[in-house]
Design a protein around this motif. Structure first.
Motif, PDB file in Angstrom:
ATOM      1  N   GLY A  46       0.823  -1.189   0.000  1.00  0.00           N
ATOM      2  CA  GLY A  46       0.000   0.000   0.000  1.00  0.00           C
ATOM      3  C   GLY A  46       0.864   1.249   0.000  1.00  0.00           C
ATOM      4  O   GLY A  46       2.074   1.193   0.235  1.00  0.00           O
ATOM      5  N   LEU A  47       0.231   2.404  -0.238  1.00  0.00           N
ATOM      6  CA  LEU A  47       0.982   3.656  -0.280  1.00  0.00           C
ATOM      7  C   LEU A  47       1.701   3.921   1.032  1.00  0.00           C
ATOM      8  O   LEU A  47       2.848   4.347   1.055  1.00  0.00           O
ATOM      9  CB  LEU A  47       0.053   4.831  -0.613  1.00  0.00           C
ATOM     10  CG  LEU A  47      -0.369   4.975  -2.078  1.00  0.00           C
ATOM     11  CD1 LEU A  47      -1.334   6.130  -2.236  1.00  0.00           C
ATOM     12  CD2 LEU A  47       0.847   5.172  -2.963  1.00  0.00           C
ATOM     13  N   GLY A  48       1.005   3.654   2.138  1.00  0.00           N
ATOM     14  CA  GLY A  48       1.626   3.878   3.439  1.00  0.00           C
ATOM     15  C   GLY A  48       2.857   3.021   3.633  1.00  0.00           C
ATOM     16  O   GLY A  48       3.876   3.489   4.160  1.00  0.00           O
ATOM     17  N   GLN A  49       2.779   1.770   3.210  1.00  0.00           N
ATOM     18  CA  GLN A  49       3.929   0.877   3.335  1.00  0.00           C
ATOM     19  C   GLN A  49       5.093   1.329   2.456  1.00  0.00           C
ATOM     20  O   GLN A  49       6.252   1.260   2.856  1.00  0.00           O
ATOM     21  CB  GLN A  49       3.516  -0.545   2.956  1.00  0.00           C
ATOM     22  CG  GLN A  49       2.538  -1.202   3.916  1.00  0.00           C
ATOM     23  CD  GLN A  49       2.047  -2.537   3.393  1.00  0.00           C
ATOM     24  OE1 GLN A  49       1.448  -2.618   2.323  1.00  0.00           O
ATOM     25  NE2 GLN A  49       2.317  -3.600   4.144  1.00  0.00           N
ATOM     26  N   VAL A  50       4.776   1.797   1.252  1.00  0.00           N
ATOM     27  CA  VAL A  50       5.831   2.276   0.355  1.00  0.00           C
ATOM     28  C   VAL A  50       6.498   3.511   0.937  1.00  0.00           C
ATOM     29  O   VAL A  50       7.731   3.632   0.942  1.00  0.00           O
ATOM     30  CB  VAL A  50       5.265   2.570  -1.048  1.00  0.00           C
ATOM     31  CG1 VAL A  50       6.347   3.176  -1.942  1.00  0.00           C
ATOM     32  CG2 VAL A  50       4.719   1.306  -1.682  1.00  0.00           C
ATOM     33  N   PHE A  51       5.703   4.441   1.456  1.00  0.00           N
ATOM     34  CA  PHE A  51       6.263   5.676   1.998  1.00  0.00           C
ATOM     35  C   PHE A  51       7.163   5.427   3.197  1.00  0.00           C
ATOM     36  O   PHE A  51       8.071   6.216   3.465  1.00  0.00           O
ATOM     37  CB  PHE A  51       5.140   6.639   2.407  1.00  0.00           C
ATOM     38  CG  PHE A  51       4.409   7.233   1.242  1.00  0.00           C
ATOM     39  CD1 PHE A  51       5.056   7.463   0.042  1.00  0.00           C
ATOM     40  CD2 PHE A  51       3.063   7.560   1.346  1.00  0.00           C
ATOM     41  CE1 PHE A  51       4.385   8.008  -1.037  1.00  0.00           C
ATOM     42  CE2 PHE A  51       2.382   8.108   0.282  1.00  0.00           C
ATOM     43  CZ  PHE A  51       3.043   8.330  -0.919  1.00  0.00           C
ATOM     44  N   ARG A  52       6.906   4.323   3.926  1.00  0.00           N
ATOM     45  CA  ARG A  52       7.727   4.022   5.096  1.00  0.00           C
ATOM     46  C   ARG A  52       9.051   3.356   4.740  1.00  0.00           C
ATOM     47  O   ARG A  52       9.919   3.198   5.606  1.00  0.00           O
ATOM     48  CB  ARG A  52       6.938   3.140   6.076  1.00  0.00           C
ATOM     49  CG  ARG A  52       5.858   3.901   6.838  1.00  0.00           C
ATOM     50  CD  ARG A  52       5.309   3.079   7.994  1.00  0.00           C
ATOM     51  NE  ARG A  52       4.524   1.950   7.526  1.00  0.00           N
ATOM     52  CZ  ARG A  52       3.215   1.993   7.276  1.00  0.00           C
ATOM     53  NH1 ARG A  52       2.547   3.135   7.446  1.00  0.00           N
ATOM     54  NH2 ARG A  52       2.558   0.916   6.863  1.00  0.00           N
ATOM     55  N   LEU A  53       9.232   2.957   3.494  1.00  0.00           N
ATOM     56  CA  LEU A  53      10.501   2.357   3.086  1.00  0.00           C
ATOM     57  C   LEU A  53      11.607   3.403   3.136  1.00  0.00           C
ATOM     58  O   LEU A  53      11.418   4.535   2.679  1.00  0.00           O
ATOM     59  CB  LEU A  53      10.401   1.796   1.660  1.00  0.00           C
ATOM     60  CG  LEU A  53       9.460   0.614   1.444  1.00  0.00           C
ATOM     61  CD1 LEU A  53       9.375   0.295  -0.049  1.00  0.00           C
ATOM     62  CD2 LEU A  53       9.926  -0.609   2.221  1.00  0.00           C
ATOM     63  N   PRO A  54      12.770   3.077   3.687  1.00  0.00           N
ATOM     64  CA  PRO A  54      13.881   4.045   3.701  1.00  0.00           C
ATOM     65  C   PRO A  54      14.253   4.466   2.280  1.00  0.00           C
ATOM     66  O   PRO A  54      14.501   3.623   1.424  1.00  0.00           O
ATOM     67  CB  PRO A  54      15.024   3.247   4.362  1.00  0.00           C
ATOM     68  CG  PRO A  54      14.350   2.173   5.141  1.00  0.00           C
ATOM     69  CD  PRO A  54      13.124   1.811   4.374  1.00  0.00           C
ATOM     70  N   GLY A  55      14.230   5.760   2.041  1.00  0.00           N
ATOM     71  CA  GLY A  55      14.596   6.292   0.738  1.00  0.00           C
ATOM     72  C   GLY A  55      13.435   6.514  -0.208  1.00  0.00           C
ATOM     73  O   GLY A  55      13.619   7.094  -1.283  1.00  0.00           O
ATOM     74  N   ALA A  56      12.224   6.061   0.163  1.00  0.00           N
ATOM     75  CA  ALA A  56      11.077   6.178  -0.750  1.00  0.00           C
ATOM     76  C   ALA A  56      10.717   7.640  -1.006  1.00  0.00           C
ATOM     77  O   ALA A  56      10.490   8.042  -2.155  1.00  0.00           O
ATOM     78  CB  ALA A  56       9.877   5.427  -0.188  1.00  0.00           C
ATOM     79  N   LYS A  57      10.647   8.437   0.049  1.00  0.00           N
ATOM     80  CA  LYS A  57      10.297   9.855  -0.129  1.00  0.00           C
ATOM     81  C   LYS A  57      11.378  10.564  -0.941  1.00  0.00           C
ATOM     82  O   LYS A  57      11.083  11.438  -1.775  1.00  0.00           O
ATOM     83  CB  LYS A  57      10.115  10.529   1.231  1.00  0.00           C
ATOM     84  CG  LYS A  57       9.002   9.940   2.092  1.00  0.00           C
ATOM     85  CD  LYS A  57       8.881  10.695   3.397  1.00  0.00           C
ATOM     86  CE  LYS A  57       7.834  10.066   4.324  1.00  0.00           C
ATOM     87  NZ  LYS A  57       8.249   8.732   4.790  1.00  0.00           N
ATOM     88  N   GLU A  58      12.622  10.192  -0.690  1.00  0.00           N
ATOM     89  CA  GLU A  58      13.726  10.827  -1.408  1.00  0.00           C
ATOM     90  C   GLU A  58      13.679  10.523  -2.903  1.00  0.00           C
ATOM     91  O   GLU A  58      13.875  11.413  -3.741  1.00  0.00           O
ATOM     92  CB  GLU A  58      15.069  10.375  -0.827  1.00  0.00           C
ATOM     93  CG  GLU A  58      15.401  10.974   0.521  1.00  0.00           C
ATOM     94  CD  GLU A  58      14.649  10.345   1.676  1.00  0.00           C
ATOM     95  OE1 GLU A  58      14.723  10.872   2.812  1.00  0.00           O
ATOM     96  OE2 GLU A  58      13.971   9.311   1.453  1.00  0.00           O
TER      97      GLU A  58
END
Length: 218
Positions: free
Chosen positions: A37-49
């Protein structure tokens, strides 16, 4: 007509090469892609970057492509109809990838971009601005494929599909929002802001990419 013929040939090549890809997937024993899910992806280290990095890159490339001729005509006096692309740069980068990894290719592209933007910032003859835009195009060439190709290395092959999905979403937002924003700035202030706009996007892109590398280095 030439573009249509090229696209037909390319489609045929891709279609007839499908068995090669299927054979490679079956033999590689690759991990099953995870549905995140989007929340899980955003919590991955480096995803926001990586999202911001891709946003800035696509915003820079699209803004440069759409507004270069207006900038040249309105501020440098170059005749309308002068067009520059990144095709040659992408072709050359295909050979460079045999020697350099994705991070090195992205950094080389960013350095070339910086030189091109600086050439646009420095007062000088029309040829300097034209050369600057050529360098901007060449610098853009390795960044898009480099970011996509490095995704499995940064996030793992099982998560790469989900991460590439948000990268593409970021790309579309950058493509959609940032060129019109520059149009508003150019109309209300001056089209001479063009190189400064590109420079701001480049600086943020470089910072986000270095943060991505730092957070996902193993």
């Amino acid at each position: 007509r030439y573009i249509a013929l090229f696209q037909i040939v390319l489609t045929a090549v891709l279609f007839f090469s499908l068995p090669l890809w299927q054979g490679r997937t079956a033999g590689a024993g690759a991990a099953e892609p995870q549905a995140l899910g989007l929340g899980q992806v955003f919590r991955l280290p480096g995803a926001k970057e990586v999202m911001l990095c891709f946003f800035c890159y696509c915003a820079l490339e699209t803004t440069a492509g759409l507004w270069a001729s207006s900038y040249l005509t309105l501020t440098k006096g170059v005749a309308a109809g002068t067009y520059l692309g990144i095709t040659a740069g992408r072709a050359a980068c295909g050979f460079l990838t045999l020697k350099f990894n994705d991070t090195q290719m992205i950094r080389m592209g960013q350095c070339t971009l910086a030189v091109g933007v600086l050439a646009l910032l420095v007062p000088g003859p029309q040829m300097l601005a034209l050369c600057g835009l050529v360098l901007v195009g060449v610098g853009c060439a390795p960044i898009y494929p480099g970011i996509i190709h490095s995704t499995p290395d940064h996030f793992g092959a099982d998560k790469s599909q989900a991460v590439i999905g948000i990268q593409m979403a970021s790309a579309y937002v950058g493509n959609l929002a940032m060129p019109p924003l520059f149009g508003l700035l150019a109309n209300s202030i001056s089209p001479a802001l063009f190189p400064f706009y590109l420079l701001a996007l480049l600086v943020l892109m470089v910072f986000m990419h270095e943060q991505l590398v730092r957070k996902t280095s193993h």
